[in-house]
Design a protein around this motif. Structure first.
Motif, short mmCIF file in Angstrom:
data_model
loop_
_atom_site.label_atom_id
_atom_site.label_comp_id
_atom_site.label_asym_id
_atom_site.label_seq_id
_atom_site.Cartn_x
_atom_site.Cartn_y
_atom_site.Cartn_z
N SER A 180 -7.16 -4.35 -17.83
CA SER A 180 -6.74 -4.03 -19.19
C SER A 180 -5.22 -3.95 -19.25
CB SER A 180 -7.32 -2.69 -19.62
OG SER A 180 -6.75 -1.62 -18.85
N ILE A 181 -4.67 -3.92 -20.45
CA ILE A 181 -3.23 -3.80 -20.63
C ILE A 181 -2.73 -2.50 -20.01
CG2 ILE A 181 -1.39 -3.53 -22.34
CD1 ILE A 181 -2.98 -5.36 -24.19
N GLU A 182 -3.49 -1.42 -20.20
CA GLU A 182 -3.10 -0.13 -19.63
C GLU A 182 -3.08 -0.18 -18.11
OE1 GLU A 182 -4.42 4.60 -19.81
OE2 GLU A 182 -5.68 3.06 -20.74
N GLN A 183 -4.06 -0.83 -17.52
CA GLN A 183 -4.11 -0.93 -16.06
C GLN A 183 -2.96 -1.78 -15.52
OE1 GLN A 183 -8.12 -2.39 -15.84
NE2 GLN A 183 -8.99 -0.36 -15.49
N LYS A 184 -2.61 -2.83 -16.23
CA LYS A 184 -1.48 -3.66 -15.83
C LYS A 184 -0.18 -2.86 -15.91
CE LYS A 184 -3.36 -8.20 -17.04
NZ LYS A 184 -3.18 -9.42 -17.86
N SER A 185 -0.09 -1.99 -16.90
CA SER A 185 1.09 -1.15 -17.04
C SER A 185 1.21 -0.18 -15.87
CB SER A 185 1.02 -0.36 -18.36
OG SER A 185 2.12 0.52 -18.48
N ILE A 186 0.08 0.38 -15.45
CA ILE A 186 0.08 1.29 -14.29
C ILE A 186 0.48 0.53 -13.04
CG2 ILE A 186 -1.35 2.76 -12.82
CD1 ILE A 186 -3.07 3.33 -15.32
N ALA A 187 -0.04 -0.69 -12.89
CA ALA A 187 0.30 -1.52 -11.74
C ALA A 187 1.80 -1.84 -11.72
CB ALA A 187 -0.52 -2.81 -11.75
N TYR A 188 2.36 -2.07 -12.90
CA TYR A 188 3.79 -2.36 -12.99
C TYR A 188 4.61 -1.15 -12.55
CZ TYR A 188 8.38 -3.22 -15.00
OH TYR A 188 9.74 -3.35 -15.18
N GLN A 189 4.24 0.03 -13.04
CA GLN A 189 4.95 1.24 -12.65
C GLN A 189 4.82 1.50 -11.16
OE1 GLN A 189 6.97 3.04 -14.53
NE2 GLN A 189 6.58 1.64 -16.25
N TRP A 190 3.65 1.21 -10.63
CA TRP A 190 3.40 1.36 -9.19
C TRP A 190 4.34 0.44 -8.41
CZ3 TRP A 190 -2.15 0.21 -6.88
CH2 TRP A 190 -2.13 0.40 -5.49
N SER A 191 4.37 -0.83 -8.76
CA SER A 191 5.20 -1.80 -8.04
C SER A 191 6.68 -1.48 -8.18
CB SER A 191 4.92 -3.22 -8.56
OG SER A 191 5.31 -3.36 -9.91
N SER A 192 7.07 -0.89 -9.29
CA SER A 192 8.48 -0.57 -9.53
C SER A 192 8.94 0.65 -8.74
CB SER A 192 8.72 -0.31 -11.02
OG SER A 192 8.39 -1.45 -11.79
N SER A 193 7.97 1.46 -8.27
CA SER A 193 8.32 2.71 -7.60
C SER A 193 8.15 2.67 -6.08
CB SER A 193 7.45 3.85 -8.16
OG SER A 193 7.63 3.98 -9.56
N ILE A 194 7.60 1.58 -5.57
CA ILE A 194 7.41 1.45 -4.12
C ILE A 194 8.77 1.44 -3.42
CG2 ILE A 194 6.63 -0.09 -2.28
CD1 ILE A 194 4.42 -1.05 -4.17
N GLU A 195 8.87 2.21 -2.36
CA GLU A 195 10.09 2.22 -1.55
C GLU A 195 10.04 1.05 -0.57
OE1 GLU A 195 11.59 5.93 0.01
OE2 GLU A 195 10.13 7.03 -1.20
N ARG A 196 11.04 0.21 -0.59
CA ARG A 196 11.06 -0.96 0.31
C ARG A 196 11.28 -0.51 1.76
NH1 ARG A 196 14.61 -5.89 -1.77
NH2 ARG A 196 13.40 -6.87 -0.08
N THR A 197 10.55 -1.15 2.66
CA THR A 197 10.59 -0.75 4.07
C THR A 197 10.95 -1.91 5.00
OG1 THR A 197 8.21 -1.17 4.25
CG2 THR A 197 8.88 1.09 3.73
N HIS A 198 11.36 -3.05 4.43
CA HIS A 198 11.57 -4.22 5.28
C HIS A 198 12.65 -3.99 6.35
CE1 HIS A 198 14.62 -4.66 2.16
NE2 HIS A 198 15.28 -5.49 2.95
N GLN A 199 13.71 -3.27 5.99
CA GLN A 199 14.76 -3.02 6.98
C GLN A 199 14.26 -2.07 8.06
OE1 GLN A 199 18.11 -1.62 4.66
NE2 GLN A 199 18.85 -3.71 4.28
N ASP A 200 13.45 -1.09 7.68
CA ASP A 200 12.89 -0.15 8.65
C ASP A 200 11.95 -0.87 9.62
OD1 ASP A 200 13.72 2.59 7.26
OD2 ASP A 200 12.92 1.28 5.70
N TRP A 201 11.13 -1.79 9.06
CA TRP A 201 10.22 -2.53 9.92
C TRP A 201 10.98 -3.49 10.83
CZ3 TRP A 201 5.85 -0.71 11.01
CH2 TRP A 201 5.08 -0.03 10.07
N ALA A 202 12.06 -4.08 10.34
CA ALA A 202 12.87 -4.96 11.18
C ALA A 202 13.43 -4.19 12.37
CB ALA A 202 13.99 -5.58 10.36
N ALA A 203 13.93 -2.99 12.11
CA ALA A 203 14.48 -2.16 13.19
C ALA A 203 13.38 -1.76 14.16
CB ALA A 203 15.15 -0.91 12.60
N TYR A 204 12.21 -1.43 13.62
CA TYR A 204 11.08 -1.05 14.48
C TYR A 204 10.66 -2.21 15.37
CZ TYR A 204 6.28 -0.10 15.85
OH TYR A 204 5.12 0.04 16.57
#
Length: 291
Positions: A180-204
């Motif tokens: 639904s439109i509401e669910q897509k909106s929640i997914a958008y907020q979710w994706s916008s709030s994820i903390e990126r970890t690529h640099q941390d994984w590269a170091a690991y």
């Protein structure tokens, strides 16, 4: 029939990718059955992407993998069936954070049992490797790490957010159907709030590669060698930085909150879609056990 959830495939290095493949994730049903029935060959091919084995090593590993696959069929598939039955009987309207945490922990336990079971085989194989094979393995491992770092370091913030959103919606559609439109909106907020970890994984990854290099250099010290290899396989989280651990915890909490918000808006049709998806995978696991 679509993919089983790919949520635990995030952030796992090469060994966990191997182990996760044992759980027949990210495959269509027909491919999953073919993969599972030829698991020894698939694992052997995967390992030889990193190191070229000689005839004796291949023969020994094939025998060990035959035993491993039989163990997995008799011991592990019934556990997957039990978890799938639990999911099938679940009323999505009543799912809470405790339930999500419990399911995540059950899956982590599956992975840990797999790692523990395959450790002796990997120890035996690694201990039999020549200097040339070790050098080849470390070179391929380094190249893989460099490819990972280059791929994600070149990704802009916007590109990363778009990718997160696409992945999230793809998984949600597989389990719930049309969003639904509401669910897509929640997914958008979710994706916008994820903390990126690529640099941390590269170091690991770099740190892990260095630990592997040191482990091989001290192969004449059997106590250190076995303990370090066992730790790398069975307790990789030990090498996570505090910053990475914090990000993973916050991202997991964010995922749980977002999933609960989406499930609270699930329609009758979406609940039926979810139940059918679980039923299809349950049928597959039962079929694999009866082969």
């Amino acid at each position: 029939m679509q993919q089983l959830t790919s949520m635990i495939m995030q952030k796992q290095r090469w060994l966990k990718t191997l182990l996760a493949s044992v759980l027949i994730l990210a495959l269509t049903a027909c491919t999953a059955k073919l993969m599972y029935r030829n698991l020894d060959w698939a694992v052997l091919e995967f390992i030889e992407d990193y190191v070229t084995l000689d005839g004796d090593q291949e023969e020994i590993l094939e025998l060990q993998l035959n035993q491993f696959t039989q163990w997995h069929k008799t011991e592990e598939l019934p556990r997957y069936e039990a978890q799938l039955r639990s999911l099938y009987d679940t009323d999505l309207s009543l799912v809470d954070e405790e339930f999500l945490i419990e399911q995540h922990q059950i899956f982590r336990t599956h992975i840990k049992r797999l790692a523990n079971e395959i450790t002796p085989e990997l120890y035996s194989l690694s201990h039999s490797m020549s200097k040339e094979q070790i050098d080849e393995f470390l070179l391929n491992l380094t190249e893989q790490h460099n490819d990972y770092s280059e791929k994600y370091s070149q990704m802009s913030e916007r590109e990363a957010r778009v990718r997160y959103k696409e992945r999230i919606e793809k998984i949600l559609r597989r389990w719930l159907g049309t969003l639904s439109i509401e669910q897509k909106s929640i997914a958008y907020q979710w994706s916008s709030s994820i903390e990126r970890t690529h640099q941390d994984w590269a170091a690991y990854r770099v740190e892990t590669r260095d630990r592997v290099k040191t482990m091989f250099a001290r192969r004449d010290d059997p106590f250190f060698y076995q303990e370090e290899l066992t730790t790398l396989i069975n307790n990789p989280e030990q090498g996570y930085s505090n910053e990475l651990k914090g990000k993973l915890e916050r991202n997991r909490a964010l995922a749980n909150q977002s999933i609960l918000a989406i499930l609270s808006t699930a329609s009758v049709e979406q609940k039926q879609h979810f139940k059918q998806e679980v039923a299809d995978w349950l049928e597959l696991v039962q079929e694999l056990q009866s082969d």
